[in-house]
Design an enzyme around this catalytic site. Structure first.
Site, PDB file in Angstrom:
ATOM      1  CD  GLU A  92      -1.392  -0.208   3.639  1.00 28.17           C
ATOM      2  OE1 GLU A  92      -1.730  -1.345   3.999  1.00 28.17           O
ATOM      3  OE2 GLU A  92      -1.853   0.823   4.138  1.00 28.17           O
ATOM      4  CB  CYS A 105       3.302   7.702   2.701  1.00 23.79           C
ATOM      5  SG  CYS A 105       3.888   6.529   3.938  1.00 23.79           S
ATOM      6  CB  CYS A 112       7.760  -4.588   8.575  1.00 25.30           C
ATOM      7  SG  CYS A 112       9.078  -3.725   9.455  1.00 25.30           S
ATOM      8  CB  CYS A 116       7.002  -1.556  15.976  1.00 25.34           C
ATOM      9  SG  CYS A 116       8.665  -1.052  15.524  1.00 25.34           S
ATOM     10  CB  CYS A 119       3.634  -1.212  13.476  1.00 20.17           C
ATOM     11  SG  CYS A 119       3.752  -0.993  11.699  1.00 20.17           S
ATOM     12  CB  SER A 191      10.459   7.049   8.709  1.00 23.38           C
ATOM     13  OG  SER A 191      10.118   6.701  10.025  1.00 23.38           O
ATOM     14  CG  HIS A 216       7.764   5.240  18.669  1.00 17.61           C
ATOM     15  ND1 HIS A 216       7.242   6.381  18.093  1.00 17.61           N
ATOM     16  CD2 HIS A 216       7.892   4.347  17.639  1.00 17.61           C
ATOM     17  CE1 HIS A 216       7.063   6.187  16.808  1.00 17.61           C
ATOM     18  NE2 HIS A 216       7.453   4.977  16.495  1.00 17.61           N
ATOM     19  CB  CYS A 333       1.898   1.804   9.128  1.00 16.91           C
ATOM     20  SG  CYS A 333       3.297   2.551   8.461  1.00 16.91           S
TER      21      CYS A 333
HETATM   22  N1  SAH Z   1      10.087   1.191   9.626  1.00 19.84           N
HETATM   23  C1  SAH Z   1      10.145   2.621   9.596  1.00 19.84           C
HETATM   24  C2  SAH Z   1       9.088   3.277   8.742  1.00 19.84           C
HETATM   25  C3  SAH Z   1       7.669   2.789   8.815  1.00 19.84           C
HETATM   26  S1  SAH Z   1       6.530   3.332   9.975  1.00 19.84           S
HETATM   27  C4  SAH Z   1      10.134   3.180  10.977  1.00 19.84           C
HETATM   28  O1  SAH Z   1      10.035   2.422  11.937  1.00 19.84           O
HETATM   29  O2  SAH Z   1      10.301   4.378  11.138  1.00 19.84           O
HETATM   30  C5  SAH Z   1       6.345   5.065   9.981  1.00 19.84           C
HETATM   31  C6  SAH Z   1       6.053   5.590  11.382  1.00 19.84           C
HETATM   32  O3  SAH Z   1       4.715   5.265  11.813  1.00 19.84           O
HETATM   33  C7  SAH Z   1       6.976   5.018  12.438  1.00 19.84           C
HETATM   34  O4  SAH Z   1       7.345   6.037  13.324  1.00 19.84           O
HETATM   35  C8  SAH Z   1       6.099   3.995  13.111  1.00 19.84           C
HETATM   36  O5  SAH Z   1       6.595   3.682  14.372  1.00 19.84           O
HETATM   37  C9  SAH Z   1       4.757   4.691  13.115  1.00 19.84           C
HETATM   38  N2  SAH Z   1       3.586   3.837  13.273  1.00 19.84           N
HETATM   39  C10 SAH Z   1       3.364   2.610  12.766  1.00 19.84           C
HETATM   40  N3  SAH Z   1       2.158   2.151  13.122  1.00 19.84           N
HETATM   41  C11 SAH Z   1       1.587   3.116  13.862  1.00 19.84           C
HETATM   42  C12 SAH Z   1       0.342   3.232  14.538  1.00 19.84           C
HETATM   43  N4  SAH Z   1      -0.569   2.261  14.508  1.00 19.84           N
HETATM   44  N5  SAH Z   1       0.107   4.392  15.198  1.00 19.84           N
HETATM   45  C13 SAH Z   1       1.031   5.373  15.236  1.00 19.84           C
HETATM   46  N6  SAH Z   1       2.215   5.323  14.630  1.00 19.84           N
HETATM   47  C14 SAH Z   1       2.504   4.196  13.964  1.00 19.84           C
END
Ligand code: SAH
Length: 352
Positions: A92, A105, A112, A116, A119, A191, A216, A333
């Site tokens: 996406e 984006c 991935c 995290c 996510c 990022s 975070h 995401c």
């Molecule tokens: N892997 C990279 C880029 C992808 S995510 C990274 O970790 O930076 C882009 C941003 O969105 C990251 O800061 C991630 O931690 C955040 N993110 C992902 N899912 C999220 C969610 N459900 N709510 C808020 N932020 C989220």
């Protein structure tokens, strides 16, 4: 094996064309067809000799996608695209309209493997890396579909860009190439969850892109609860790498901080964060966590978010709260891809 011609940067394409026994200026024309005029078919390259096109068709292919779904937000015009790749994997991308221009984006991997907790992209692990052409094509397909020029690209979709390092570098070169879309490196943001060794490598290459770090948390213990990568690299090590990045590139850093109620949103935590970052040239982006149904993380109260922000600002740090774009269309995401794949699975299970 047929060659992925759209993943060749300008120099590789020149070499390729010369090896085919053609003049070098043909490479420039070809590059422009692929990366500026964005055609997906050799037959549309009207100023190229027929015999060269035949050779290319035999030896290479042009990456393109099927558009499976486009969701458009009624609130702000944000569009989410679900693309099918040639191996039927699904990714996406998001198109966002801002006053200062249009932004896309992109995803950098199928899924991935960073894990995290909040996510959706990582719930089913990583399938594979995306090629440079698959990263480019997300922008190209959206440009064709919207008819609008894209001025900003963020590598913030599914995947960890620094876990797909070589392909991401090729992508950065090509998206900013003057023979292609020529998007200024200053308008590109990468990022990362903080793969320290690759932050150093990226710094040494001196791209003029913005590096955004998904922090975070303001202490390692809390960070480990949210992000498995925190077990590998400490916050101190990440910040050391960030200072180096600034020294090498002169680019101000961005820190992303997704606020999760009761986990990382205390005012004391904001003070700690302020202490950590006050001597770094940076900007903090606070993101109210976007809850996913597989986990019970909740957004911080509006009031808490404001307090967190105010406390940080006392340290002289520039802070913004990320505006939620496309709230009505499965925002966070990887959520769209996840729900699509889950539905597909249900259908398949129903068949057996
Ligand atoms: N892997 C990279 C880029 C992808 S995510 C990274 O970790 O930076 C882009 C941003 O969105 C990251 O800061 C991630 O931690 C955040 N993110 C992902 N899912 C999220 C969610 N459900 N709510 C808020 N932020 C989220």
């Amino acid at each position: 094996m047929e060659k992925d011609i759209k993943s060749m940067n300008y120099d590789s394409l020149c070499e390729y064309i010369v090896n085919l026994g053609e003049k070098k200026f043909r490479a420039k024309q070809l590059y422009q067809w692929l990366h500026e005029k964005l055609v997906t078919d050799f037959d549309m390259m009207t100023n190229m000799p027929k015999n060269l096109l035949e050779k290319l068709k035999e030896d290479s292919y042009i990456t393109k996608f099927n558009i499976l779904q486009v969701l458009e937000s009624k609130i702000d015009g944000t569009r989410k695209y679900l693309f099918e790749l040639s191996d039927h994997n699904v990714i996406e991308s998001v198109f966002m309209k801002y006053k200062h221009g249009n932004s896309v984006c992109i995803s950098t991997q199928v899924g991935c493997r960073m894990g995290c907790k909040f996510c959706a992209s990582t719930l089913d692990g990583m399938e594979r890396n995306l090629t440079a052409s698959e990263m480019l094509e997300q922008i190209y397909a959206i440009t064709r579909h919207t008819g609008e020029r894209i001025s900003n690209v963020v590598l913030m979709g599914s995947g960890e860009p620094l876990d797909n390092f070589e392909n991401v570098l090729a992508f950065l070169d090509m998206i900013s190439d003057e023979n292609g879309l020529n998007i200024s490196q200053r308008n590109l943001t990468l990022s990362t969850c903080g793969l320290v060794p690759n932050i150093y490598k990226l710094a040494d290459l001196k791209y003029q892109i913005t590096l955004a770090i998904s922090l975070h948390a303001s202490d390692d213990e809390t960070r480990k609860e949210l992000m498995p990568i925190a077990k590998r690299y400490s916050i101190d090590e990440i910040l050391e790498a960030c200072r180096y990045y600034f020294e090498q590139t002169g680019r101000r850093l961005t820190f992303e901080y997704s606020l999760v109620a009761g986990v990382n949103d205390t005012v004391d935590g904001a003070s700690k964060l302020g202490e950590l970052l006050k001597d770094i040239n940076c900007h903090i982006n606070l993101i109210p966590v976007n809850p996913i149904k597989e986990r019970d993380f909740k957004q911080s109260e509006k009031d808490n978010i404001e307090k967190f922000k105010n406390r940080l600002e006392r340290y002289g740090i520039n802070v913004t709260i990320r505006r939620e774009m496309g709230r009505d269309i499965n925002g966070a995401c990887g959520q769209l891809r996840k729900s699509y794949n889950d539905e597909l699975l249900k259908v398949k299970e129903g068949e057996t």
